[in-house]
Design an enzyme around this catalytic site. Sequence first.
Site, short mmCIF file in Angstrom:
data_model
loop_
_atom_site.label_atom_id
_atom_site.label_comp_id
_atom_site.label_asym_id
_atom_site.label_seq_id
_atom_site.Cartn_x
_atom_site.Cartn_y
_atom_site.Cartn_z
N SER A 63 -21.35 -50.64 19.29
CA SER A 63 -19.96 -50.96 19.22
C SER A 63 -19.10 -49.81 19.19
CB SER A 63 -19.65 -51.61 17.78
OG SER A 63 -19.92 -52.87 17.92
N LYS A 66 -16.37 -49.25 21.69
CA LYS A 66 -15.15 -50.08 21.65
C LYS A 66 -13.99 -49.11 21.51
CE LYS A 66 -17.73 -54.19 19.58
NZ LYS A 66 -17.84 -54.74 18.38
N TYR A 191 -19.49 -55.29 30.07
CA TYR A 191 -19.40 -54.98 28.42
C TYR A 191 -20.85 -54.61 28.11
CZ TYR A 191 -19.32 -56.04 23.58
OH TYR A 191 -19.61 -56.11 22.13
N TYR A 243 -16.95 -52.52 10.56
CA TYR A 243 -16.71 -53.91 10.72
C TYR A 243 -16.34 -54.39 9.16
CZ TYR A 243 -20.80 -52.95 13.76
OH TYR A 243 -21.56 -52.27 14.63
N VAL A 261 -24.54 -51.18 16.27
CA VAL A 261 -25.98 -51.48 15.79
C VAL A 261 -27.13 -51.07 16.07
CG1 VAL A 261 -25.39 -54.13 15.28
CG2 VAL A 261 -25.98 -53.54 17.61
N1 LIG Z 1 -21.91 -54.29 16.16
C1 LIG Z 1 -22.43 -53.69 17.42
O1 LIG Z 1 -22.78 -52.89 17.59
C2 LIG Z 1 -22.39 -54.82 18.54
C3 LIG Z 1 -22.41 -54.30 19.85
C4 LIG Z 1 -23.33 -55.23 20.52
N2 LIG Z 1 -23.41 -54.73 22.00
C5 LIG Z 1 -22.95 -56.55 20.61
O2 LIG Z 1 -21.91 -57.11 21.13
O3 LIG Z 1 -23.40 -57.61 19.80
#
Ligand SMILES: NC(=O)CC[C@H](N)C(=O)O
Length: 307
Positions: A63, A66, A191, A243, A261
Amino acid sequence: MYEKEELIRFVQEAKKYGHQGKVASYIPALGKANPNDLSIAIYMPDGRIIDAGDVTVKVTLQSISKIIALALVIMDHGEKEVFQKVGMEPTGDPFHSIAKLEETQPTKPLNPMINAGALAVTHMISGRTVKERLQRLIRFVRKLTGNPTISYSQEVAQSEFETAFLNRSLCYFLRQHNIINEDVEDLMELYTKQCAIEMTCIDLARIGLVFAMDGRDPFTEEEIMPLDVARICKTFMVTCGMYNASGEFAIKIGIPAKSGVSGGILASVPKRCGIGIFGPALDDKGNSLTGIKLLEFLSKTYSLSIF
Ligand SMILES: NC(=O)CC[C@H](N)C(=O)O
């Protein structure tokens, strides 16, 4: 300030909390991480790097990517167009939640840090093919890190691509509502490769430093992104970067930060430094448990909160 010995002590102290966390396993390849790992790098505007732990270990962005994709698409399309497709409000829901997509009329992912919003952002990366769009993103990451060797982990990308059914559901929902209009498998390929871009926490810290210096490379003075783009990204880090734990993080630590994550955290202390952390033991919201502890020690010791 920022003594190496002290940083090593903080890492040892933070590691004690690791047993309370778990590595992410819904992306099978991430399950291989060692929950006891914890490393940190602090990058200063004068070029000094203070680090602790094994900083040669590479972490996939997940994430954290992003925030980088968001900067790129705002530069590609401008603020107005981007925020027609994705909102600016925190959700209070887990990052992969689909719930609010149906509640918002007309459908619009609430922000670019939840998966639905991030997929809409990745969709907007300009280029004719998936390959070309990925190359543009990677080129941008290389500029941000000053590291021309940055690439993505094929293993992690593949592992997520094979198992990302929830993200595919989000994409189909977005396609139904004309937020995206490309082939879902193409978007998922881009993605998952974006999320699998990997680097050390020193590279992460250097990106944090560029944001901290309002989008300028502190060493060449080159503008990597306009000040306004850096400002928007940092604001999202504060409001949605951790988050649905962003509020508590803002109160306890108060530093713009984005987690993934994989256990990575990129933090940016305005005008002062960039911080990169890798600690794959996660809490129940999906944030690095030991990484947050470490940031808490640092923020308290050096008064890093922006508030
Ligand atoms: N929270 C994350 O790091 C999510 C990224 C992960 N690639 C997903 O889309 O589930």
